[in-house]
Structures are given as C-alpha cells and as structure tokens.
Design an enzyme around this catalytic site. Structure first.
Site, PDB file in Angstrom:
ATOM      1  N   HIS A 103       0.818  -1.219   0.000  1.00  0.00           N
ATOM      2  CA  HIS A 103       0.000   0.000   0.000  1.00  0.00           C
ATOM      3  C   HIS A 103       0.852   1.269   0.000  1.00  0.00           C
ATOM      4  O   HIS A 103       0.295   2.376  -0.001  1.00  0.00           O
ATOM      5  CB  HIS A 103      -0.936   0.020   1.208  1.00  0.00           C
ATOM      6  CG  HIS A 103      -1.963  -1.067   1.209  1.00  0.00           C
ATOM      7  ND1 HIS A 103      -2.813  -1.297   0.139  1.00  0.00           N
ATOM      8  CD2 HIS A 103      -2.283  -1.998   2.144  1.00  0.00           C
ATOM      9  CE1 HIS A 103      -3.609  -2.318   0.427  1.00  0.00           C
ATOM     10  NE2 HIS A 103      -3.293  -2.773   1.621  1.00  0.00           N
ATOM     11  N   ASP A 157      -2.747 -10.602  -2.232  1.00  0.00           N
ATOM     12  CA  ASP A 157      -3.305 -10.109  -0.982  1.00  0.00           C
ATOM     13  C   ASP A 157      -4.799  -9.841  -1.161  1.00  0.00           C
ATOM     14  O   ASP A 157      -5.265  -9.549  -2.268  1.00  0.00           O
ATOM     15  CB  ASP A 157      -2.589  -8.815  -0.605  1.00  0.00           C
ATOM     16  CG  ASP A 157      -2.859  -8.343   0.805  1.00  0.00           C
ATOM     17  OD1 ASP A 157      -2.018  -8.589   1.678  1.00  0.00           O
ATOM     18  OD2 ASP A 157      -3.917  -7.718   1.030  1.00  0.00           O
ATOM     19  N   HIS A 161      -6.376  -7.311  -0.240  1.00  0.00           N
ATOM     20  CA  HIS A 161      -6.538  -5.904  -0.574  1.00  0.00           C
ATOM     21  C   HIS A 161      -5.765  -5.575  -1.853  1.00  0.00           C
ATOM     22  O   HIS A 161      -4.686  -6.114  -2.088  1.00  0.00           O
ATOM     23  CB  HIS A 161      -6.015  -5.016   0.549  1.00  0.00           C
ATOM     24  CG  HIS A 161      -6.645  -5.271   1.879  1.00  0.00           C
ATOM     25  ND1 HIS A 161      -6.057  -6.071   2.843  1.00  0.00           N
ATOM     26  CD2 HIS A 161      -7.815  -4.844   2.403  1.00  0.00           C
ATOM     27  CE1 HIS A 161      -6.842  -6.106   3.913  1.00  0.00           C
ATOM     28  NE2 HIS A 161      -7.914  -5.382   3.669  1.00  0.00           N
ATOM     29  N   ASP A 177      -4.148 -12.942   3.740  1.00  0.00           N
ATOM     30  CA  ASP A 177      -5.391 -12.454   4.318  1.00  0.00           C
ATOM     31  C   ASP A 177      -6.612 -12.738   3.448  1.00  0.00           C
ATOM     32  O   ASP A 177      -7.730 -12.349   3.798  1.00  0.00           O
ATOM     33  CB  ASP A 177      -5.299 -10.964   4.645  1.00  0.00           C
ATOM     34  CG  ASP A 177      -4.641 -10.143   3.561  1.00  0.00           C
ATOM     35  OD1 ASP A 177      -4.325 -10.699   2.489  1.00  0.00           O
ATOM     36  OD2 ASP A 177      -4.420  -8.943   3.784  1.00  0.00           O
TER      37      ASP A 177
END
Length: 338
Positions: free
Chosen positions: A158, A193, A195, A282
């Site tokens: 990120h 991931d 996200h 995740d």
C-alpha cells in the site's frame, strides 16, 4: 527454500489503529512474525539475515523527500506540545499538488494516507530492514535461486512513491521488482493479498518494464476503496501493463483459481522471466478482514499453479493477520511453490 528476515523488523509495534470511528489493537502486530516464521520453517525454510544494500535500491522507488520524512518525522513529532506517542495526522490534503508545508503535522498528513500507518520511534528502522530483506531475496533469485521467501514486516504494497498507508511504509515488492529489473531481468508482480496493491500500482502505473497484477476483494466496498477497479489499466507507456482482477466478497477457491489463470496468462504474454509474488495470506476464510474465502489447501493449489509457469519466484510477505490458520496457510503456499 531460503528465507530472509532481520530481527530489527520486530521493532515496529503500532499502538493505535482506528477503524469505523473506534480504536482497536493494530492487526499488524509483531506477533505475526512468530506465526509466519513457524509456518515457513514447517515448510522447510532456513532463515538468514539480509545484507545491507543501503538506501540506493529503496530510493530507486521512493522519493528522497519521502525517505527524509520517514527518517525524521518521529523526532520532529515529539517537539509538538502534548503530541501523542505515535505520528498520526488528523488532516490530509484534498490536492497534493499544492503546498508542501513545513509543519510536522502538515507533512504527516501529506505522506500518510490513513490512520493505519502510525509512525513510532523504531518504525523507520523496522521498515528499512524489511525492505533490505526484500532486496536480499531479489539478489538471491537474480543469482540463481529458484525461489526465496522474504518475511517482510512491516508489509509494503500500500506504500506509494511518497505515501504510507494500510500498515505499509516502503513498498517491498516494488523494491524487489526494481532490483531484479536492474539486474537485467523482466519482472512481473503478482499480488494475491485480499486488498488491492494500490501503492504498487501507483509506482509502476506509467511504466512498461514491470507488469503489475492484483487479485483482490472488490474495492467498491473494501479497502483501499479508491483503487483496484478493472478499468485501471495504466497510463502513457504503461497502458496495458496493469491488470486488476477484483473479486466479489466471499469468493472461494474454485472461482479464485479460475481468475488466477487469467493473471498467469498475462504474465506469460508479458514475457516475464521472474515473478515477485506479493504474498498476502489475508484472503483466507478465517482472516480477521473477511474479504475472501480461500482455504488452507487452496493456498497450496494457488502456489502450484504459479510454480507451473517455471519462473523463479521472490515471495514477499504482505498481509495475513493473526488467526489460528496463519502458520498453516504459509506452510501450504510454500510447499506448493517449492
């Protein structure tokens, strides 16, 4: 399989995490390290410390202004009367093309996108060694290793060129890819991931020498919200070199693996000769973020599909938070990639 980790990565211990107007313990806690190390060792990994390649490979991705900020903001923050124990801004610019303030608070708002990336006394040191771990992993693969696991913590996908966010400060996967490219290789970054890898996308969005692909929960109702849609394909020379594959919340193994086939076909078409896997665990059904529903066996099948491309792999740890299954999920993936 060789694995890379430095003990100084434990030093980042965030005390504040705000979500939905409430403060919680940070999911990105040092406890993750013990669980991930156990999972890697169960897969046969042998850990070694990274070399120190200096700031150069990090500055190849991140701006000097941002790196100066990360190295100095904590000390500056402590000079603010009644400042809290961590750097957490309460203001963010609507347009970052305007003024770059001299104020510590103003610069924190400029460089930190959200409240999930508080900066403490040892954050810079931990993030630096997390990035050095990724650099060493890339160097080992460039030198002939077929696959290397990098326990990068804090994570990185990120983080933009000059922005922290989502628990991330330095973009470890992006730094590894750039290091591989500088060694004459043609890297693809495959982000699994839960996200979207918005920082990675932002860094390479106008480039055609690194392919970026992200499979993730649909951002319409999931972090990072403002990035990750399928129509985001790149810009300028980078058009067609970014592929987003958003998935409905709760997607399980079968549909995920079908989508992964699309990603792998694009990597083949790009002519990649090495893959950096931004390895978020995740996406698991029991992860605290509850975005997707991949099972532990599903992670092994996922890794087996990636390995069938026959390309060297730099496996850089991204998300995957504290749950009873975290160690087993990593073991499953690493066994599939071996």
């Amino acid at each position: 399989m060789k694995a890379i980790f430095d003990d100084r990565q434990r030093l980042h211990d965030p005390q504040h995490y705000m979500a939905n107007g409430k403060t919680y313990p940070s999911p990105e806690a040092p406890e993750r390290i013990a669980r991930l190390m156990a999972g890697a060792q169960a897969a046969g990994c042998q850990f070694q410390a990274p070399d120190d390649a200096g700031l150069g490979p990090i500055a190849a991705i991140h701006s000097a202004e941002y790196l100066h900020f990360l190295q100095n903001i904590y000390a500056r923050w402590q000079r603010i009367p009644d400042a809290g124990p961590e750097v957490i801004p309460n203001i963010h610019p609507a347009d970052r093309r305007n003024n770059y303030p001299k104020s510590a608070l103003g610069q924190a708002g400029y460089h930190q996108t959200d409240t999930s990336c508080p900066i403490g006394a040892h954050t810079w040191k931990a993030a630096y060694w997390s990035a050095q771990s990724a650099i060493t992993g890339a160097d080992l693969v460039a030198g002939g290793e077929r696959a290397v696991y990098v326990l990068s913590r804090p994570p990185g996908h990120h983080a933009f060129t000059d922005l922290a966010g989502g628990f991330c400060f330095l973009n470890n996967s992006g730094i590894a890819a750039e290091r591989l490219r500088e060694n004459g290789l043609r890297p693809a970054i495959l982000d699994v991931d839960v996200h979207h890898g918005n920082g990675t996308q932002g860094i390479f969005y106008a480039r055609d020498d690194v392919l970026t692909i992200s499979l993730h929960a649909d951002p319409d109702r999931f972090y990072p919200f403002y990035w990750g849609a399928a129509q985001e394909r790149g810009e300028g020379r980078g058009i067609g070199y970014n592929l987003n594959l958003p998935l409905p919340r709760g997607t399980g193994d079968a549909d995920y693996l079908k989508t992964l086939d699309t990603a792998l076909a694009r990597i083949h078409a790009f002519g990649a000769d090495v893959i950096v896997v931004a390895l978020g665990l995740d996406a698991h059904i029991d992860d605290p973020f509850k975005g997707l529903a991949i099972t532990t066996p599903g992670f092994q099948v996922m890794a087996e599909a990636i390995a069938r491309l026959g390309l060297p792999l730099v496996l850089v740890q991204e998300g995957g938070y504290v749950s009873d299954a975290l160690s087993d999920n990593l073991t499953a993936f690493l066994k599939g990639a071996s």
